[in-house]
Design a protein around this motif. Structure first.
Motif, PDB file in Angstrom:
ATOM      1  N   LEU A 280      -1.430  -2.688  -8.752  1.00  0.00           N
ATOM      2  CA  LEU A 280      -0.176  -2.654  -8.002  1.00  0.00           C
ATOM      3  C   LEU A 280      -0.238  -3.480  -6.724  1.00  0.00           C
ATOM      4  O   LEU A 280       0.727  -4.160  -6.374  1.00  0.00           O
ATOM      5  CB  LEU A 280       0.195  -1.203  -7.673  1.00  0.00           C
ATOM      6  N   VAL A 281      -1.359  -3.430  -6.026  1.00  0.00           N
ATOM      7  CA  VAL A 281      -1.455  -4.214  -4.796  1.00  0.00           C
ATOM      8  C   VAL A 281      -1.450  -5.705  -5.122  1.00  0.00           C
ATOM      9  O   VAL A 281      -0.762  -6.502  -4.478  1.00  0.00           O
ATOM     10  CB  VAL A 281      -2.721  -3.825  -4.000  1.00  0.00           C
TER      11      VAL A 281
ATOM     12  N   VAL B 113       0.838  -1.202   0.000  1.00  0.00           N
ATOM     13  CA  VAL B 113       0.000   0.000   0.000  1.00  0.00           C
ATOM     14  C   VAL B 113       0.873   1.252   0.000  1.00  0.00           C
ATOM     15  O   VAL B 113       0.611   2.225  -0.725  1.00  0.00           O
ATOM     16  CB  VAL B 113      -0.953   0.001   1.207  1.00  0.00           C
ATOM     17  N   LEU B 114       1.937   1.241   0.800  1.00  0.00           N
ATOM     18  CA  LEU B 114       2.878   2.362   0.803  1.00  0.00           C
ATOM     19  C   LEU B 114       3.502   2.539  -0.575  1.00  0.00           C
ATOM     20  O   LEU B 114       3.652   3.665  -1.073  1.00  0.00           O
ATOM     21  CB  LEU B 114       3.965   2.132   1.856  1.00  0.00           C
ATOM     22  N   SER B 115       3.849   1.433  -1.200  1.00  0.00           N
ATOM     23  CA  SER B 115       4.422   1.481  -2.548  1.00  0.00           C
ATOM     24  C   SER B 115       3.441   2.101  -3.538  1.00  0.00           C
ATOM     25  O   SER B 115       3.844   2.857  -4.437  1.00  0.00           O
ATOM     26  CB  SER B 115       4.798   0.063  -2.996  1.00  0.00           C
ATOM     27  N   PHE B 116       2.146   1.790  -3.386  1.00  0.00           N
ATOM     28  CA  PHE B 116       1.130   2.353  -4.271  1.00  0.00           C
ATOM     29  C   PHE B 116       1.093   3.875  -4.162  1.00  0.00           C
ATOM     30  O   PHE B 116       1.120   4.588  -5.170  1.00  0.00           O
ATOM     31  CB  PHE B 116      -0.243   1.768  -3.932  1.00  0.00           C
ATOM     32  N   PHE B 117       1.033   4.398  -2.932  1.00  0.00           N
ATOM     33  CA  PHE B 117       0.996   5.849  -2.773  1.00  0.00           C
ATOM     34  C   PHE B 117       2.305   6.491  -3.232  1.00  0.00           C
ATOM     35  O   PHE B 117       2.302   7.608  -3.769  1.00  0.00           O
ATOM     36  CB  PHE B 117       0.702   6.206  -1.308  1.00  0.00           C
ATOM     37  N   SER B 118       3.409   5.783  -3.057  1.00  0.00           N
ATOM     38  CA  SER B 118       4.694   6.294  -3.547  1.00  0.00           C
ATOM     39  C   SER B 118       4.689   6.373  -5.068  1.00  0.00           C
ATOM     40  O   SER B 118       5.213   7.328  -5.651  1.00  0.00           O
ATOM     41  CB  SER B 118       5.835   5.392  -3.076  1.00  0.00           C
ATOM     42  N   ALA B 119       4.096   5.365  -5.715  1.00  0.00           N
ATOM     43  CA  ALA B 119       4.004   5.369  -7.177  1.00  0.00           C
ATOM     44  C   ALA B 119       3.137   6.526  -7.660  1.00  0.00           C
ATOM     45  O   ALA B 119       3.466   7.189  -8.658  1.00  0.00           O
ATOM     46  CB  ALA B 119       3.440   4.038  -7.673  1.00  0.00           C
ATOM     47  N   LEU B 120       2.019   6.782  -6.968  1.00  0.00           N
ATOM     48  CA  LEU B 120       1.185   7.930  -7.326  1.00  0.00           C
ATOM     49  C   LEU B 120       1.968   9.232  -7.189  1.00  0.00           C
ATOM     50  O   LEU B 120       1.914  10.103  -8.071  1.00  0.00           O
ATOM     51  CB  LEU B 120      -0.051   7.992  -6.427  1.00  0.00           C
ATOM     52  N   GLY B 121       2.708   9.358  -6.074  1.00  0.00           N
ATOM     53  CA  GLY B 121       3.488  10.575  -5.861  1.00  0.00           C
ATOM     54  C   GLY B 121       4.580  10.752  -6.893  1.00  0.00           C
ATOM     55  O   GLY B 121       4.754  11.847  -7.456  1.00  0.00           O
ATOM     56  N   LEU B 122       5.328   9.683  -7.175  1.00  0.00           N
ATOM     57  CA  LEU B 122       6.394   9.756  -8.171  1.00  0.00           C
ATOM     58  C   LEU B 122       5.807  10.002  -9.558  1.00  0.00           C
ATOM     59  O   LEU B 122       6.367  10.767 -10.357  1.00  0.00           O
ATOM     60  CB  LEU B 122       7.212   8.467  -8.158  1.00  0.00           C
ATOM     61  N   GLY B 123       4.669   9.356  -9.843  1.00  0.00           N
ATOM     62  CA  GLY B 123       4.009   9.578 -11.124  1.00  0.00           C
ATOM     63  C   GLY B 123       3.600  11.033 -11.289  1.00  0.00           C
ATOM     64  O   GLY B 123       3.741  11.615 -12.377  1.00  0.00           O
ATOM     65  N   TRP B 124       3.080  11.635 -10.210  1.00  0.00           N
ATOM     66  CA  TRP B 124       2.681  13.040 -10.268  1.00  0.00           C
ATOM     67  C   TRP B 124       3.898  13.946 -10.490  1.00  0.00           C
ATOM     68  O   TRP B 124       3.835  14.933 -11.245  1.00  0.00           O
ATOM     69  CB  TRP B 124       1.960  13.428  -8.987  1.00  0.00           C
ATOM     70  N   ILE B 125       5.007  13.631  -9.835  1.00  0.00           N
ATOM     71  CA  ILE B 125       6.233  14.423 -10.023  1.00  0.00           C
ATOM     72  C   ILE B 125       6.647  14.416 -11.497  1.00  0.00           C
ATOM     73  O   ILE B 125       6.965  15.457 -12.085  1.00  0.00           O
ATOM     74  CB  ILE B 125       7.378  13.874  -9.140  1.00  0.00           C
TER      75      ILE B 125
END
Length: 740
Positions: free
Chosen positions: A626-627, A591-603
Motif C-alpha cells: 500500500l505504501v 501511512v495514514l491510509s494504510f492504518f485506515s485500511a487495516l481498521g476498515l478491513g478489521w471492521i
C-alpha cells in the motif's frame, strides 16, 4: 528531456515501433526456450525460519538424540459414529502390517498395531470408542508433492484392505467409517493444493476482470487489449528470468509468491499503461499528428511512470532484509516483475499505440476541433459542440481546502483507530475451508481427543546427570493436558525429553504464548537441581514452538522493513519533487491510509464476517504494497500539479492537475483494487484477508487520499509545499495585484 524525447521517437517511429514489438516477441520466445518457467521450479517446502531459530535448533537436537524428532507425521483419523467395530480394528492391524512390511516411498515409521494386544489398542480409542488416530512418520526432506504421492498410495492401500474408500465418506455420516489425513503432512498437502489452484484461478479471473473494467471505462476493445498484451509480454520475460534464478539456487520461489505476483503484475502493470494511454488520449484532442501527440504524451508521463515503478521496486526489494523466509521469497519475484513491466510500459506500450494510432480508442476516437469540423463537413453535418469540462473535484478542493482536509483526516483517523483492535493468528489450519480434509481431521481430534495431540511439543533439557522434577512441574501447568514419560538421548545420555500436549489448539496464539512459560518451567527445574546457568540447556521443538519463533521473527522484520521502506520512498520523493515538505505529507498521508485500511478491513472481516483474528503476516505485506502503490497515484497527480505550477497560479494548477488526473487514477485504482479483490474469492483466509485489506487501501487512496486530502494540504500550504525547492510564483503575484 532530450533523452526522453529520443527514446519516445525511437520506439514510436515508423520502423522503431515494429522493431520494438519484434524485440519483445523475440525476447519472450528465446527466454521461454532456453530457461524454465517459474512454475516449473517452485519449492513449496522451503524453510521459513533460519537455522539459528530456537525451534530449528531444537529440531536438530531432537533428530540427533531421539531419532524421529524431525520426522513429519501424518495423522490418519478414523471415525465411525456408532463405534469402531472389531472388523475395523482388524483391518487397521492389517494396514499397519502391510505398511511395516512394504513401507511407502518416504515413510520412516508407523506403530505396528498388529503386534499390540487388544486391550492396549482399545485403550488408544476415544472415550466413546468412535475414533482412532494412526500416526505415520515421513522423511522431512520430502516436499508437498512427494508427500501427496505417499498419501495417495496410502489411500489406495486402504481401499484395497478395507474394500471401500473411507476418505470419500462424509465425516459426519451416521454409522459409516470415515478417514481423514491431517497433522503436518495433511496440512502441507492441502496448503500447497490451495495455492497451486490459486495460481491458475487468479490468472483467469484477473485477466477477465481487467478486460471487463477497461471495456466499461473506455469502451474500446483495442484499448482494453493493449495493457493485457503488455502485461502478458512482461510475464513472458519475468517467468523465465525467475526460473533461471531459482534453478541456479539464487532465489527460492513458491506457489504463494507466484500467485500474488500475477495479481501485482496485472494490477500495477495496467496502471502504468493507463498513465500513458490517458495522457495520449488527451493530447490527441489538441494535436493532429498522432506521432507528435504520442511523443508529447510520453514526455509528460514517462517520468511519473518510471518514478512510480522504481518506488515499488525499491520498496519490495527491502523485503530482502527480512529474516522470515516467506517475506524474502516475495522480494525478487515482485520487484523484478514490476521492473520488467516498467520497461514494457515505456517501450512496448508506446510502440503498440504508435501502430494503432487513434484507432486504439475506436469507436470513440479522440480528434482535434479542426479534425472534428472537417469530418462533419465531409458528412454534411454540423460539428458537434464539445462538452465543457466541468469544474470537477479540483475546484471544490481549492475552494474549501480546510473543510476537506479536516473531514478526510477525521474519517481516515477514525478508521485507523480500529486498527488498534486487531487480533492476530499464525494458525495456518484455521485459514483452510471448513470442508478441507486436514481441517476435518483436526476437528475430530479436537472433539474426541486432546486438541494438543495434533501437534505435541518436545521439551528437552540437559540435566548434567542430576535428578529433577521437570515432569511434575510440566504436569502442574493448567494449560497442559498430557506429559509423556522421559526419554533419554542417544548420544548424550544426560539429555531428557518429554512429549507435551496442550489442552488447547496447539496452533492457537494462546498455545504459542505459553512457549516462554514452558521454557521458564524447564529452566526453573534445572536451577532447582543445582545447574547454575540452564538458559542454553533447554530446547523446545514442535509446530507451536515454530509458530512462536515465526511471531518473534515477524515482529523483528516489521521493525526493520517498515522504517527502511518509509526512508527509501521518502528519499526517492525528495529527489524527484525536490520538496521536503511535500515528501513529508505525501508519506504521512499514505501511512495514514494504510492504518485506515487495516481498521476498515478489521471492521469488515471481524464485525461483518466473524473473523476472530487475521494472519500475522498481513500487516507487513499490506504495508509494503500500500505504501509503495499508494505513492504511485500521489506521484502521478503531484507531478502534474508541479508541471502546471510553472506556468499558472498554484491554485489553478491544483485544480487542473486534480481534474486531469482524476479519471485515469480512478480507473487505475478500480482496476488495481479489483485485481487484489480477486484474492478474496479464493478459499484461503490468508489470501482473503490480504486481498481485502489491500483492495480497501487502494480504494481509500484512489477516492479519498489522492483527490481530496493531498491536494487540500497542497492548497493550504501554498508556496510552502515546494520548500526548499524553487518555483516562479510570478503568476500568483501578478494575479494578486490590483488592476490599475
Amino acid at each position: 528531456m532530450k533523452a526522453i524525447e529520443s527514446v519516445s521517437r525511437a520506439v514510436t517511429g515508423k520502423r522503431g515501433r515494429w522493431v520494438t514489438l519484434a524485440v519483445w516477441i523475440l525476447l519472450v520466445a528465446v527466454l521461454s526456450v532456453v530457461w524454465p518457467p517459474v512454475n516449473a521450479v517452485e519449492d513449496n517446502n522451503a524453510a521459513n525460519l533460519e537455522s539459528t531459530a530456537p525451534s530449528v535448533v531444537a529440531d536438530t537436537v531432537a533428530e540427533r538424540e531421539f531419532g524421529n524428532g524431525a520426522d513429519v507425521p501424518a495423522l490418519v483419523v478414523w471415525k465411525r459414529s456408532g463405534g469402531l467395530s472389531e472388523d475395523d480394528l482388524g483391518k487397521l492391524k492389517a494396514l499397519t502390517q502391510a505398511l511395516t512390511e512394504a513401507p511407502l516411498q518416504d515413510q520412516t515409521g508407523i506403530i505396528p498395531l498388529y503386534q499390540l494386544p487388544d486391550p492396549v489398542l482399545l485403550s488408544q480409542l476415544s472415550e466413546d470408542k468412535s475414533s482412532f488416530v494412526l500416526p505415520i512418520l515421513f522423511d522431512p526432506e520430502a516436499d508437498a508433492d512427494r508427500l501427496k504421492e505417499n498419501v495417495e498410495a496410502l489411500k489406495a492401500k486402504v481401499k484395497e484392505i478395507f474394500g471401500e474408500n473411507p476418505f470419500e465418506t462424509p465425516i459426519d455420516e451416521t454409522d459409516a467409517l470415515s478417514a481423514r489425513v491431517t497433522g503436518p503432512v495433511g496440512i502441507s498437502i492441502d496448503a500447497t493444493a490451495l495455492f497451486s489452484n490459486a495460481d491458475v484461478t487468479l490468472l483467469i479471473a484477473t485477466v477477465l476482470l481487467v478486460m471487463v473494467i477497461l471495456l466499461l471505462i473506455y469502451r474500446s476493445p483495442i484499448l482494453a487489449l493493449i495493457p493485457i498484451a503488455a502485461v502478458g509480454f512482461a510475464y513472458g520475460v519475468t517467468s523465465p528470468l525467475l526460473g533461471l534464478l531459482a534453478e541456479q539456487g539464487i532465489i527460492i520461489v513458491d506457489a504463494q509468491a507466484i500467485a500474488i505476483m500475477t495479481v501485482l503484475l496485472f494490477g500495477a502493470g495496467t496502471d502504468y499503461c493507463l498513465f500513458l494511454i490517458s495522457h495520449f488520449r488527451h493530447v490527441l484532442t489538441e494535436e493532429e499528428d498522432k506521432r507528435t501527440a504520442l511523443v508529447k504524451a510520453f514526455k509528460g508521463s514517462s517520468g511519473a511512470i518510471a518514478m512510480s515503478g522504481f518506488t515499488v521496486v525499491i520498496a519490495l526489494l527491502v523485503l530482502l532484509l527480512a529474516k522470515y523466509g516467506a517475506y524474502q521469497r516475495f522480494a525478487v519475484p515482485f520487484s523484478l516483475s514490476i521492473l520488467v513491466m516498467g520497461f514494457a510500459s515505456l517501450t512496448l506500450v508506446p510502440a503498440l499505440l504508435a501502430i494503432f494510432g487513434r484507432a486504439s480508442f475506436y469507436p470513440f476516437v479522440p480528434r482535434t476541433p479542426e479534425m472534428e469540423a472537417e469530418r462533419a463537413r465531409r458528412k454534411g453535418k454540423q460539428p458537434r459542440a464539445r462538452k465543457q469540462r466541468s469544474e470537477g473535484i479540483g475546484a471544490l478542493v481549492i475552494k474549501r481546502p480546510w473543510t476537506i482536509m479536516l473531514a478526510t483526516l477525521i474519517l481516515l483517523g477514525g478508521l485507523a483507530g480500529f486498527s488498534t483492535q486487531l487480533k492476530y493468528t499464525f494458525d495456518l489450519l484455521s485459514s483452510f475451508p471448513s470442508d478441507m480434509e486436514s481441517r476435518e481431521g483436526f476437528t475430530v481430534i479436537g472433539e474426541q481427543f486432546s486438541a494438543g495431540s495434533l501437534a505435541p511439543v518436545k521439551v528437552m533439557v540437559d540435566t548434567e546427570g542430576k535428578a529433577n522434577d521437570l515432569k511434575e512441574r510440566l504436569e502442574s501447568l493448567p494449560y497442559i493436558a498430557k506429559v509423556g514419560e522421559p526419554q533419554q538421548g542417544k548420544e548424550n545420555k544426560q539429555i531428557q525429553a518429554y512429549e507435551v500436549e496442550f489442552s488447547m489448539n496447539p496452533y492457537s496464539m494462546e498455545a504459542m504464548d505459553h512457549i516462554p512459560d514452558l521454557r521458564e518451567a524447564a529452566e526453573q527445574a534445572l536451577l532447582a537441581a543445582g545447574i547454575t546457568d540452564p538458559s542454553d540447556q533447554v530446547w523446545i521443538s514442535g509446530q507451536t514452538a515454530m509458530q512462536y519463533d515465526t511471531e518473534v521473527i515477524g515482529d523483528r522484520d516489521a521493525m526493520v522493513v517498515i522504517p527502511v521502506v518509509i526512508l527509501l520512498i521518502a528519499l526517492l520523493l525528495l529527489l524527484y519533487l525536490r520538496s521536503l515538505v511535500a515528501t513529508i505529507y505525501l508519506i504521512g498521508t499514505v501511512v495514514l491510509s494504510f492504518f485506515s485500511a487495516l481498521g476498515l478491513g478489521w471492521i469488515i472481516l471481524h464485525y461483518g464476517f466473524g473473523v476472530e483474528a487475521i494472519q500475522g503476516a498481513i500487516p507487513l505485506y499490506a504495508f509494503v504494497f500500500l505504501v509503495a502503490l499508494g505513492e504511485d497515484y500521489n506521484i502521478f497527480m503531484v507531478s502534474r500539479i508541479w508541471q502546471k505550477s510553472k506556468t499558472m497560479p498554484l491554485k489553478q494548477a491544483i485544480k487542473e492537475g486534480v481534474n486531469e488526473t482524476s479519471s485515469v487514477i480512478t480507473s487505475a485504482g478500480i482496476i488495481l483494487a479489483g485485481t487484489f479483490a480477486v484474492l478474496a474469492t479464493l478459499p484461503m483466509q490468508v489470501l482473503i484477508q490480504f486481498g481485502t485489506v489491500t483492495a480497501l487501501g487502494v480504494l481509500l487512496d484512489t477516492f479519498i487520499v489522492r483527490p481530496l486530502l493531498v491536494p487540500s494540504i497542497t492548497a493550504i500550504l501554498g508556496r510552502s509545499a515546494f520548500w526548499p525547492g524553487r518555483r516562479d510564483f510570478s503568476a500568483d503575484q501578478a494575479k494578486s495585484k490590483p488592476s490599475m
